[in-house]
Design an enzyme around this catalytic site. Sequence first.
Site: not given
Ligand code: ADP
Ligand code: MG
Length: 396
Positions: A39, A200, A353, A376
């Site tokens: 950073r 989710k 992230g 975020g």
């Molecule tokens: P980002 O941080 O890029 O916004 P998220 O935090 O929404 O992404 O999602 C990342 C998480 O989603 C990872 O830890 C991954 O393991 C989980 N994930 C992805 N596909 C599945 C699945 N089919 N079942 C459970 N967890 C999942």
């Molecule tokens: Mg995440």
Amino acid sequence: MSVLNKKTIEDLDVAGKKVLVRCDFNVKMENGVITSDKRVVASLPTIKYLLQHNAKVILCSHLGRPKGQVNPEFSMAPVAECLSKYLGIEVKLAKDVVGESAHELAASLKDGEAMLLENVRFEPGETKNDPELSKQFASLAELYVNDAFGSAHRAHSSTAGVADYLPSAVGYLMQKEIDVMGKALENPVRPFVAILGGAKVSDKIGVIENLIEKCDTLIIGGGMAYTFMRAMGYSVGTSICEEDKLDLAKELMAKAKEKKVNFLLPVDNVIGREYKPDTPFMQIFSDAIPDGWMGLDIGSTTQELFSKSIIGAGTVIWNGPMGVSEWENFAGGTIAVAKAVADSGAISIIGGGDSAAAVKKLGFAEKMTHISTGGGASLEFLEGKELPGIACIDNK
Ligand code: ADP
Ligand code: MG
């Protein structure tokens, strides 16, 4: 109001002026030692520009969560040392944030010199965006530059409030985030493909709602896909599924149809027995997921289907892995999609992230146009929200 119209440091006349620069020096530390100075390195172009143009540079940032109290554990001292090393000049550290020491050091700065304030979160007013603290920040300088994109979704004194009292501009890091993501959202090169995944639906409702209005193709993978499949009437076994979001999923699919958005869900899946890296697994079509099994990745037919849509894209925005990409057996979908995005020739933007971490870990980082540095902040940007740390900056 377009975010593409914000003043940048190159629009300011900085020579001989004291410039307060809000950076993101929230580095990883262990026992007082910086374990990743990425950073700091990322902030150097803005700082060097200001030094080369004879500004008096007053740097500031938060580090960790000292919660409004002075706590030596969260001192910026290691950052001052690191900056001095990279800049080849001594970057003096004030003993306080806006106190006597900060004022004395600022007054003694010569053109082309830099100093660093103590951790802005030592001040209880910082996270409350206290106008009194904002005025005190402003009293140190003549110009304000915000280069901390990762904190731009927070209205704090050093990220937003201070701009009420000083002429302002964004630094290079912030400018790149705004340029690439702002253009993609306001005027994308088409076809515009949005890829959403992750755990989710409920985490990403705002992003889906915003992108559905703008994109030509919406690809849904990852854990969130199972809520959509369930809404279509499929059984999804023990897959992660939000029963209270089934109506929302139906509404979103109806919206996609109405907007003539090409809406793609997984047609096959890699399913596992348990939520464990070494669980037994197999591949199965989406209408045949057996009871007692959970979807942990998209299947190979889906990889091809998604890749085909991605290859012809003009712009790709990707947020959320296609499966549990942290585990080797369930990383195939994310790797295939990353490869398609990398080879597409499209303007490619990775937000979020875990998505950024996955793309880096899997070795595709260099091939992407832009990997957003703010978890975020980039999500809120993709939701179409106005970020206080950007909104506060003067327009051109
Ligand atoms: P980002 O941080 O890029 O916004 P998220 O935090 O929404 O992404 O999602 C990342 C998480 O989603 C990872 O830890 C991954 O393991 C989980 N994930 C992805 N596909 C599945 C699945 N089919 N079942 C459970 N967890 C999942
Ligand atoms: Mg995440």
